[in-house]
Design a protein around this motif. Structure first.
Motif, PDB file in Angstrom:
ATOM      1  N   LYS A  85      -1.512  10.062  -4.031  1.00 50.59           N
ATOM      2  CA  LYS A  85      -0.799  10.300  -2.769  1.00 50.59           C
ATOM      3  C   LYS A  85      -1.236   9.321  -1.680  1.00 50.59           C
ATOM      4  O   LYS A  85      -0.453   8.943  -0.803  1.00 50.59           O
ATOM      5  CB  LYS A  85      -1.040  11.733  -2.288  1.00 50.59           C
ATOM      6  CG  LYS A  85      -0.462  12.801  -3.203  1.00 50.59           C
ATOM      7  CD  LYS A  85      -0.884  14.190  -2.751  1.00 50.59           C
ATOM      8  CE  LYS A  85      -0.400  15.258  -3.723  1.00 50.59           C
ATOM      9  NZ  LYS A  85      -0.914  16.602  -3.356  1.00 50.59           N
ATOM     10  N   LEU A  86      -2.517   8.901  -1.727  1.00 48.17           N
ATOM     11  CA  LEU A  86      -3.040   7.972  -0.724  1.00 48.17           C
ATOM     12  C   LEU A  86      -2.492   6.554  -0.921  1.00 48.17           C
ATOM     13  O   LEU A  86      -2.586   5.720  -0.021  1.00 48.17           O
ATOM     14  CB  LEU A  86      -4.572   7.929  -0.788  1.00 48.17           C
ATOM     15  CG  LEU A  86      -5.307   9.258  -0.658  1.00 48.17           C
ATOM     16  CD1 LEU A  86      -6.802   9.057  -0.888  1.00 48.17           C
ATOM     17  CD2 LEU A  86      -5.051   9.869   0.719  1.00 48.17           C
ATOM     18  N   LEU A  87      -1.940   6.294  -2.098  1.00 45.39           N
ATOM     19  CA  LEU A  87      -1.505   4.938  -2.444  1.00 45.39           C
ATOM     20  C   LEU A  87       0.010   4.761  -2.350  1.00 45.39           C
ATOM     21  O   LEU A  87       0.513   3.658  -2.536  1.00 45.39           O
ATOM     22  CB  LEU A  87      -1.956   4.602  -3.879  1.00 45.39           C
ATOM     23  CG  LEU A  87      -3.441   4.774  -4.172  1.00 45.39           C
ATOM     24  CD1 LEU A  87      -3.717   4.529  -5.649  1.00 45.39           C
ATOM     25  CD2 LEU A  87      -4.291   3.856  -3.303  1.00 45.39           C
ATOM     26  N   GLU A  88       0.729   5.824  -2.064  1.00 45.49           N
ATOM     27  CA  GLU A  88       2.187   5.781  -2.151  1.00 45.49           C
ATOM     28  C   GLU A  88       2.816   4.768  -1.184  1.00 45.49           C
ATOM     29  O   GLU A  88       3.853   4.179  -1.489  1.00 45.49           O
ATOM     30  CB  GLU A  88       2.775   7.177  -1.906  1.00 45.49           C
ATOM     31  CG  GLU A  88       2.529   8.112  -3.094  1.00 45.49           C
ATOM     32  CD  GLU A  88       2.961   9.531  -2.824  1.00 45.49           C
ATOM     33  OE1 GLU A  88       3.250   9.854  -1.640  1.00 45.49           O
ATOM     34  OE2 GLU A  88       2.996  10.332  -3.776  1.00 45.49           O
ATOM     35  N   LYS A  89       2.182   4.532  -0.033  1.00 41.41           N
ATOM     36  CA  LYS A  89       2.751   3.591   0.935  1.00 41.41           C
ATOM     37  C   LYS A  89       2.448   2.137   0.585  1.00 41.41           C
ATOM     38  O   LYS A  89       3.169   1.236   1.002  1.00 41.41           O
ATOM     39  CB  LYS A  89       2.226   3.900   2.344  1.00 41.41           C
ATOM     40  CG  LYS A  89       2.772   5.191   2.927  1.00 41.41           C
ATOM     41  CD  LYS A  89       2.290   5.385   4.365  1.00 41.41           C
ATOM     42  CE  LYS A  89       2.873   6.660   4.953  1.00 41.41           C
ATOM     43  NZ  LYS A  89       2.393   6.898   6.345  1.00 41.41           N
ATOM     44  N   GLY A  90       1.367   1.912  -0.170  1.00 41.20           N
ATOM     45  CA  GLY A  90       0.943   0.538  -0.390  1.00 41.20           C
ATOM     46  C   GLY A  90       1.069   0.026  -1.808  1.00 41.20           C
ATOM     47  O   GLY A  90       0.913  -1.171  -2.057  1.00 41.20           O
ATOM     48  N   LYS A 109       6.381   1.955  -9.583  1.00 43.85           N
ATOM     49  CA  LYS A 109       6.340   1.823 -11.041  1.00 43.85           C
ATOM     50  C   LYS A 109       4.899   1.832 -11.559  1.00 43.85           C
ATOM     51  O   LYS A 109       4.637   2.332 -12.663  1.00 43.85           O
ATOM     52  CB  LYS A 109       7.069   0.553 -11.495  1.00 43.85           C
ATOM     53  CG  LYS A 109       6.577  -0.728 -10.875  1.00 43.85           C
ATOM     54  CD  LYS A 109       7.474  -1.903 -11.256  1.00 43.85           C
ATOM     55  CE  LYS A 109       7.034  -3.181 -10.549  1.00 43.85           C
ATOM     56  NZ  LYS A 109       7.902  -4.336 -10.887  1.00 43.85           N
ATOM     57  N   VAL A 110       3.957   1.311 -10.779  1.00 40.70           N
ATOM     58  CA  VAL A 110       2.550   1.342 -11.193  1.00 40.70           C
ATOM     59  C   VAL A 110       2.016   2.770 -11.111  1.00 40.70           C
ATOM     60  O   VAL A 110       1.345   3.251 -12.035  1.00 40.70           O
ATOM     61  CB  VAL A 110       1.694   0.399 -10.321  1.00 40.70           C
ATOM     62  CG1 VAL A 110       0.210   0.549 -10.653  1.00 40.70           C
ATOM     63  CG2 VAL A 110       2.124  -1.054 -10.527  1.00 40.70           C
ATOM     64  N   LEU A 111       2.322   3.448 -10.013  1.00 42.37           N
ATOM     65  CA  LEU A 111       1.843   4.821  -9.854  1.00 42.37           C
ATOM     66  C   LEU A 111       2.430   5.730 -10.935  1.00 42.37           C
ATOM     67  O   LEU A 111       1.738   6.591 -11.478  1.00 42.37           O
ATOM     68  CB  LEU A 111       2.212   5.332  -8.457  1.00 42.37           C
ATOM     69  CG  LEU A 111       1.593   4.557  -7.286  1.00 42.37           C
ATOM     70  CD1 LEU A 111       2.053   5.147  -5.959  1.00 42.37           C
ATOM     71  CD2 LEU A 111       0.074   4.555  -7.372  1.00 42.37           C
ATOM     72  N   SER A 112       3.701   5.507 -11.262  1.00 43.52           N
ATOM     73  CA  SER A 112       4.340   6.312 -12.319  1.00 43.52           C
ATOM     74  C   SER A 112       3.660   6.097 -13.658  1.00 43.52           C
ATOM     75  O   SER A 112       3.435   7.049 -14.420  1.00 43.52           O
ATOM     76  CB  SER A 112       5.826   5.958 -12.434  1.00 43.52           C
ATOM     77  OG  SER A 112       6.512   6.303 -11.256  1.00 43.52           O
TER      78      SER A 112
END
Length: 814
Positions: free
Chosen positions: A206-211, A215-218
């Protein structure tokens, strides 16, 4: 007039930059910090165009941020351990260290030729004992806290590379490096308990969603693979024992008509009595080990025993099936053919009954008329007291009911497995463990680190780790009791080195600890990280994990290493990714020698958006080179005229036009660089150069024209730094271009009342006209038709329609 000579210009300015040490990062500077980092390279011998693209993107950002007043840390190093060095040593009969350091020297010279603005005082190599010494210390601290452990297990093993592979390093059943078929092998190895951090690794996404790219987070979410479900007990028909399954669909338990168990489950040999069945199971295991494709063919065999469905009390068969993974859940799964497609196909093949328990009114009530399973939402049927419930609600109710009878428990499962960090090769950091006959497994004393990798080693590529044959390395004494003991001969997976290198850059020569904690506190987190998406579930996941571990070990506070992540696209040629095997590699040295580094940089940035694949084009390189020649001529032609030219007090319409163009360019380039739209920023610079050529300044306008050229030099410098420095010098300006402030937009000239409209005929540009922004579409059409150039191209033709994009383009279809 001199011609543009990139070879002379680039050597000249690289020597000046080295002397001035312009790129040095200053610890604890009063300026705001900016940590810009590209994934460091493996020292393979030569950089390739993928490297050039990655590093050019980072270099533009680093240079831009320096202009914007930031104290920039932009380091480079080498991920220097690994199998290719060992294979090269075998083939060329050269020591891996010599091969590696020689390659590093050559690659550094290549990086310098391309003008990358690295802080040369912070270069690291992970094969240096002063680097991996601290990695060994981290391991010892993890071992003492139970975060690292040794166990015997079935692993992925590459027969060609003679080493263990992590799950992430197996692609379609093959080794990620050599493409050989991977087999299963049972050996001892060292593991990191990454599974202890599974929930936090998911939560902190959740902390990385803006930056970070979605596709990487998924990919990370899917790789961790958290499943909410329940363990349910199925009793054996003939004895008072149970098999436990994990399922995410307890709502379908009344529809279970068989249970499947993995052929590798330890219970199989206890359950099966028939020799023919056991032989078939052994064949399935062999087939599993050579990674056959079971998405096409489900296989199995009846075990000879039955179970009791705990919900319906029906007797159901237990099958041994090749699609059940021992690594997930309990290695036992319930078969619900009406509501799982894999089970549907298996039940059809083995004539197992199918029972509908989730229904929707548009479905047939006759399961024999179904051609596939129903996996969507619905309400329960054939489920006793739970009939009529919506299936999502029924999940909770059924688990509660079975739990009250001690037949179920709610739970979570993960696909993620602990990280196997043992490799049976030479060229890696030794794992600092000693095996004592009295004390067992003990870590080396921290004050005796590093456990150095011995150089006197025979490397053949066969027979396990070469270290096991070096008696001076293997034979040691126990650090606790002093008895004769043996060292561990496995070395670390190279992903361990790359999981913390970004922290070492903050104080690369610090010799008292892993890093200087105050400097890490100042520089971390990495503000911008750049690299390939192929590292989404290997390096990036491991780096996030290691950051959390080091935080828990008390080294620093941060829990995530990289604020922003940019994943650049691949460089492709002839429709395929550049690779030696495909014979479509373009050598960066040849491009630099022929056209110059600035041409290579400009093309790689202009040819495609940074996150998309870039198709290599010889014509594109030529075009970029022509533009830089044109840019050089613009300055060479006007430099003497503008050098000491004053600005006149009165600003007439022509000067206003010039000032509007200057500010339009500053605004567009600034916004585009901040948003990583480098290709459109360069397009704007090209458009601006065209305007300056057409402006043809009069003597009284030269002072303002000099301002236009000065700002062009600054705006160009992140992209083509050598030529920008040369252009700045041509103008006779004080100091260096990189010591200037980035131009700011003058508000009074930021927004023109007029715009230029492109007039195209069937998509081809024929003229441009300047209009008021308030001009309506009909008036634009009239003005376009009054153009002599337009009249010439539509003479004797029928106008079929107009396509108008407000204040941008009018396309006339004839």
């Amino acid at each position: 007039m001199e011609k543009y000579n990139p070879s002379v210009i680039e050597k000249k300015w690289q020597a000046i930059w080295n002397k001035l040490n312009l790129n040095k990062a200053v610890d604890f500077d009063s300026k705001p910090k900016y940590y810009c980092l590209e994934m460091f390279p493996y020292p393979s011998g030569k950089i390739h165009m993928g490297h050039v693209r990655n590093y050019t993107i980072g270099d533009v950002l680093a240079r831009f941020k320096r202009f914007m007043g930031y104290n920039v840390l932009h380091p480079i190093g080498f991920d220097a351990f690994g199998l290719p060095a060992e294979n090269a040593a075998i083939n060329a009969k050269i020591h891996p260290a010599k091969w590696t350091y020689s390659n590093m020297d050559y690659m550094l010279s290549q990086l310098e030729k391309l003008g990358f603005s690295y802080d040369k005082d912070r270069i690291i190599a992970t094969c240096d004992p002063e680097y991996y010494k601290w990695e060994q210390k981290i391991f010892i601290e993890m071992f003492k806290r139970g975060m690292a452990y040794r166990k015997e297990s079935e692993v992925n093993f590459c027969p060609h590379c003679q080493t263990v592979l992590a799950n992430e390093q197996v692609e379609d059943g093959k080794c990620w490096r050599c493409d050989s078929e991977v087999v299963k092998k049972t050996i001892y190895g060292w593991y990191f308990k990454i599974t202890n951090y599974a929930d936090e690794l998911l939560e902190s996404i959740k902390l990385l969603e803006k930056g970070w790219p979605n596709k990487v987070l998924s990919q990370q979410i899917n790789w961790i693979g958290k499943s909410e479900g329940a363990f349910i007990k199925f009793k054996f028909e003939q004895k008072d024992e149970y098999l436990e399954v994990f399922t995410t669909r307890p709502d379908t338990v009344f529809g279970v008509t068989f249970v499947s168990i993995s052929p590798k489950h330890p219970k199989v040999k206890e359950i099966v009595k028939d020799k023919g069945t056991l032989d078939y199971v052994e064949k399935m295991i062999v087939d599993l080990d050579i990674k056959k494709d079971y998405d096409k063919e489900k296989d199995g065999i009846y075990s000879g025993v039955n179970l009791i469905n705990p919900a319906s009390n029906e007797v159901i068969p237990l099958f041994i099936a090749n699609f059940v993974l021992m690594e997930y859940g309990t290695g036992v799964v319930m078969g619900v053919p009406a509501h799982d497609q894999r089970d549907f196909e298996f039940a059809t093949k083995f004539s197992i009954p199918k029972k509908i328990v989730i229904y929707r009114d548009d479905l047939s009530k006759d399961i024999n008329l179904w051609d596939k399973s129903f996996t969507e939402e619905g309400y329960l049927v054939n489920s006793e007291n739970f009939n009529g419930l919506q299936n999502e609600i029924a999940k909770e109710k059924i688990v509660e009911c079975l739990a009250s009878k001690n037949l179920a428990r709610k739970s979570f499962q993960y696909k993620l497995r602990d990280w196997n960090v043992s490799r049976q090769r030479y060229w890696g950091a030794p794992i600092p463990v000693i095996y004592c006959p009295n004390c067992g497994i003990v870590p080396e004393l921290i004050e005796k680190l590093p456990v150095k990798l011995p150089e006197d080693v025979e490397i053949t590529g066969f027979g396990g780790s070469p270290l096991s044959k070096v008696e001076s390395f293997v034979n040691t004494t126990c650090p606790i009791c002093g008895a004769k003991a043996k060292r561990e001969t496995d070395t670390f997976d190279t992903f361990v080195e790359s999981s913390w290198y970004f922290l070492r850059y903050c104080s690369p020569h610090y010799d008292k600890e892993i890093f200087d904690r105050q400097k890490v506190k100042y520089w971390m987190d990495v503000d911008q990280y750049i690299g390939g998406i192929e590292h989404a579930v290997m390096h990036l996941l491991y780096a996030r994990y290691f950051t959390k571990v080091l935080s828990d070990l008390g080294y620093f506070e941060s829990r995530e290493p990289f604020k922003r992540l940019l994943t650049q696209g691949m460089v492709v040629k002839d429709g395929s990714k550049m690779s030696k095997s495909k014979g479509n590699v373009v050598d960066p040295d040849e491009i630099v020698n022929t056209y110059g580094a600035d041409t290579a940089r400009l093309f790689i940035l202009f040819a495609a958006p940074v996150d998309k694949d870039l198709e290599w084009s010889d014509e594109g390189i030529e075009g970029s080179y022509r533009f830089l020649n044109r840019l050089y001529r613009l300055f060479a032609t006007n430099a003497r005229r503008v050098k000491n030219a004053p600005k006149k007090d009165k600003i007439d319409e022509r000067i206003k036009e010039l000032l509007y163009e200057i500010n339009s360019c500053v605004q567009k380039v600034t916004n585009d660089v901040e948003n990583y739209h480098f290709n459109t920023a360069i397009a704007k610079l090209m458009e601006y150069v065209n305007f300056l050529y057409s402006f043809n300044p009069k003597d009284e306008e030269l002072g303002y024209f000099k301002e236009a050229l000065e700002k062009l030099a600054i705006l160009s410098s992140p992209f083509v730094p050598h030529l920008a420095c040369e252009m700045w010098e041509m103008l006779g300006c004080d100091s260096e271009v990189f010591e200037q402030n980035w131009p700011k937009v003058q508000k009074e000239y930021a927004d023109k009342d007029t715009v230029k409209i492109a007039i195209t005929i069937n998509g081809k540009l024929r003229d441009t006209i300047e209009i008021s922004k308030k001009t309506g579409e009909d008036e634009v059409k009239k003005l376009a038709l009054q153009s002599e150039k337009v009249k010439k191209h539509i003479a004797d033709k029928e106008i079929r329609k107009y396509i108008y994009v407000t204040n941008k383009i009018l396309n006339i279809i004839v």
